[in-house]
Design a protein around this motif. Structure first.
Motif, short mmCIF file in Angstrom:
data_model
loop_
_atom_site.label_atom_id
_atom_site.label_comp_id
_atom_site.label_asym_id
_atom_site.label_seq_id
_atom_site.Cartn_x
_atom_site.Cartn_y
_atom_site.Cartn_z
N GLY A 197 -9.22 3.11 53.38
CA GLY A 197 -9.59 1.72 53.66
C GLY A 197 -11.07 1.47 53.40
N VAL A 198 -11.92 2.41 53.82
CA VAL A 198 -13.36 2.25 53.63
C VAL A 198 -13.71 2.30 52.14
N PHE A 199 -13.00 3.11 51.36
CA PHE A 199 -13.25 3.14 49.92
C PHE A 199 -12.99 1.76 49.30
N GLY A 200 -11.87 1.15 49.68
CA GLY A 200 -11.59 -0.20 49.18
C GLY A 200 -12.63 -1.20 49.61
N TYR A 201 -13.09 -1.07 50.85
CA TYR A 201 -14.13 -1.99 51.35
C TYR A 201 -15.44 -1.81 50.61
N SER A 202 -15.83 -0.57 50.33
CA SER A 202 -17.10 -0.32 49.63
C SER A 202 -17.07 -0.91 48.22
N LEU A 203 -15.91 -0.86 47.56
CA LEU A 203 -15.80 -1.50 46.25
C LEU A 203 -15.92 -3.02 46.36
N ALA A 204 -15.37 -3.57 47.44
CA ALA A 204 -15.51 -5.02 47.65
C ALA A 204 -16.98 -5.39 47.81
N VAL A 205 -17.74 -4.57 48.54
CA VAL A 205 -19.17 -4.83 48.71
C VAL A 205 -19.89 -4.75 47.36
N MET A 206 -19.49 -3.81 46.53
CA MET A 206 -20.10 -3.68 45.21
C MET A 206 -19.89 -4.96 44.40
N HIS A 207 -18.64 -5.44 44.36
CA HIS A 207 -18.36 -6.66 43.61
C HIS A 207 -19.08 -7.86 44.22
N ARG A 208 -19.10 -7.91 45.56
CA ARG A 208 -19.74 -9.01 46.27
C ARG A 208 -21.23 -9.07 45.95
N SER A 209 -21.87 -7.91 45.83
CA SER A 209 -23.32 -7.85 45.65
C SER A 209 -23.75 -7.94 44.19
N ALA A 210 -22.80 -7.93 43.27
CA ALA A 210 -23.15 -7.83 41.85
C ALA A 210 -24.07 -8.95 41.39
N LEU A 211 -23.77 -10.20 41.77
CA LEU A 211 -24.61 -11.30 41.32
C LEU A 211 -25.98 -11.29 41.99
N GLY A 212 -26.07 -10.70 43.19
CA GLY A 212 -27.35 -10.62 43.87
C GLY A 212 -28.36 -9.78 43.10
N VAL A 213 -27.87 -8.73 42.43
CA VAL A 213 -28.77 -7.85 41.68
C VAL A 213 -28.80 -8.21 40.19
N ALA A 214 -27.80 -8.95 39.72
CA ALA A 214 -27.75 -9.32 38.30
C ALA A 214 -27.85 -10.83 38.11
N GLY A 215 -28.56 -11.48 39.05
CA GLY A 215 -28.68 -12.94 38.96
C GLY A 215 -29.40 -13.40 37.70
N LEU A 216 -30.43 -12.67 37.28
CA LEU A 216 -31.16 -13.05 36.07
C LEU A 216 -30.29 -12.87 34.84
N GLU A 217 -29.50 -11.78 34.82
CA GLU A 217 -28.59 -11.54 33.68
C GLU A 217 -27.48 -12.60 33.66
N ALA A 218 -27.00 -13.00 34.84
CA ALA A 218 -25.97 -14.04 34.90
C ALA A 218 -26.52 -15.37 34.39
N ALA A 219 -27.77 -15.69 34.76
CA ALA A 219 -28.38 -16.93 34.29
C ALA A 219 -28.50 -16.93 32.77
N ALA A 220 -28.87 -15.77 32.20
CA ALA A 220 -28.98 -15.67 30.75
C ALA A 220 -27.61 -15.81 30.08
N HIS A 221 -26.57 -15.18 30.68
CA HIS A 221 -25.23 -15.22 30.08
C HIS A 221 -24.69 -16.64 30.04
N PHE A 222 -24.86 -17.37 31.16
CA PHE A 222 -24.29 -18.71 31.23
C PHE A 222 -25.28 -19.79 30.76
N GLY A 223 -26.46 -19.37 30.36
CA GLY A 223 -27.44 -20.31 29.84
C GLY A 223 -27.87 -21.34 30.86
N THR A 224 -28.15 -20.89 32.10
CA THR A 224 -28.52 -21.81 33.16
C THR A 224 -29.66 -21.21 33.96
N THR A 225 -29.99 -21.82 35.09
CA THR A 225 -31.12 -21.38 35.90
C THR A 225 -30.63 -20.50 37.05
N PRO A 226 -31.52 -19.66 37.61
CA PRO A 226 -31.14 -18.90 38.79
C PRO A 226 -30.73 -19.79 39.96
#
Length: 428
Positions: free
Chosen positions: A6-35
């Motif tokens: 169960g904890v393994f599944g939860y830790s993966l959820a946290v990884m996906h949840r946090s992805a935009l927090g650490v890749a916000g600049l890359e997401a802005a570049a991909h979608f051609g928008t602002t942070p």
């Protein structure tokens, strides 16, 4: 094994949840928008997560952890896969809604397993260890997701992370059981007409309310920092490199992992002082933020480290909120009660992220924001602290009155000091 899967599944959820927090600049570049626009992705996800907690809690009390963990993992994989394939904002928004719904199923489901598989005195510590291991997902977001996106590109990088959730779903189906063999599964099937009164009873209980305010006050600042505005603040506001900001994020995750068991052990050892411990952690965060925001120019590294450490320790402080319903409500109501508690920090974090994004876009006029503008945006959290601390004090008073009526009296600090002096034979 049940808890570990169960904890393994939860830790993966946290990884996906946090992805935009650490890749916000890359997401802005991909979608051609602002942070600032990317922050609305996080707001939508966290708002969905918070609003889903009560219905997910009701489903959890009805169907048990195994079904909810499996469903949540698959929905997260679907949402993250959609985000990887999205080229326009509308599809990205739909993906974040799915991710928020799936994520809402995970932590509460793992928490509900603990009272069934472990003795009561070990549950507070294991609750914190659950959050501690889940913090590995934040480390993975920095150390796995971000490098994958930077090296392989937006779409291949995210799709590679989706495969891990498929593995987790298979493991959950194979390894998770709601209760030990021979024991009742502790699920409840209420008639539909009784659900509103059940929600009302759980929501109005002072233990649930105190848990909500503890989670809100200890969690909103950390959530806003981790999920959206931490990396931009460190890079733009403090002039740190991407590598330095990533190192501070990794420190936050590691420190939270270390602090979690300590907070859990203290909670188990001093159950009548749980809220006091949380208030001390909250005041430490307030003091560190005040020092950083009032510092003229970029803050020195030791001060930023103290800020990150205070936010890291406050994270496990949110877990104390679950201990109040656990010790004051029946196990068949913990799904709904814990859902309300979880909503606390994420409602606060979501609103703060949204307000900061709107304020920054307004101050910067849609352009690049300055360090001074980021400093002003972070000042928006001050009323959140005021409301949260007030909520803790008021709901704690109500719960202590209820506990006193049941024969459990919390001694005053003077009575504690007198008891210590008598035990040590000191003059009074």
């Amino acid at each position: 094994m049940v808890w570990g899967v169960g904890v393994f599944g939860y830790s993966l959820a946290v990884m996906h949840r946090s992805a935009l927090g650490v890749a916000g600049l890359e997401a802005a570049a991909h979608f051609g928008t602002t942070p600032g626009i990317i922050s609305t992705f996080v707001v939508l996800q966290l708002a969905t997560y918070a609003l889903s907690q009560v219905p997910v809690g009701l489903l959890l009390d009805r169907f048990g952890s195994r079904v909810l963990l499996t469903t949540g993992t698959l929905v997260i994989a679907l949402g993250q896969g959609m985000l990887a394939m999205a080229d326009d904002l509308s599809m990205a928004y739909a993906a974040r809604i799915l991710l928020g719904v799936g994520d809402a199923c995970m932590f509460n489901s793992v928490l509900r397993l603990l009272p069934r598989w472990f003795p009561p005195q070990r549950v507070p510590l294991l609750s914190q260890v659950t959050g501690m291991i889940g913090a590995v997902g934040q480390v993975a977001a920095v150390g796995v997701v971000l490098p994958l996106i930077q090296v392989a590109g937006w779409r291949p990088g995210l799709l590679l992370t989706v495969a891990a959730s498929g593995v987790a779903a298979v493991l959950i189906v194979a390894g998770v059981r709601n209760a030990p063999p021979g024991e009742a599964p502790s699920v409840v099937v209420d008639p539909i007409r009784e659900i509103p009164s059940r929600i009302r009873g759980v929501t109005t209980h002072p233990a649930t309310q105190l848990g909500f305010w503890v989670h809100f006050t200890a969690g909103f600042s950390t959530n806003a920092f981790v999920f959206m505005w931490g990396i931009p603040y460190l890079v733009v506001g403090q002039g740190r490199s991407q590598a330095e900001a990533g190192s501070l994020f990794a420190l936050l995750s590691v420190a939270a992992m270390v602090a979690g068991p300590v907070v859990g052990a203290m909670t188990a050892r001093h159950p009548l002082r749980r809220s006091t411990m949380v208030l001390l952690l909250v005041w430490a965060v307030v003091a560190c933020w005040a020092a950083v925001l009032l510092w003229p120019g970029p803050a020195p590294t030791p001060l930023l480290v103290l800020l990150v450490l205070s936010l890291a320790v406050a994270g496990p402080g949110t877990g104390v909120g679950f201990d109040f319903p656990r010790t004051n409500l029946p196990v068949t109501r913990l799904g709904a009660a814990n859902g309300i508690v979880i909503a606390g920090g994420f409602i606060g974090g979501t609103v703060l992220i949204l307000l900061m994004g709107l304020a920054l876009d307004w101050m910067a006029g849609g352009g690049a924001y300055t360090p001074e503008q980021l400093r002003l945006a972070w000042l928006l959290q001050l009323p959140f602290f005021a409301v949260g601390i007030t909520g803790i004090l008021l709901s704690r008073r109500r719960l202590r009155r209820l506990m006193a009526a049941e024969g459990v009296v919390v001694p005053t600090w003077r009575e504690v000091a007198d008891r210590i002096r008598r035990r040590r034979g000191l003059p009074g």
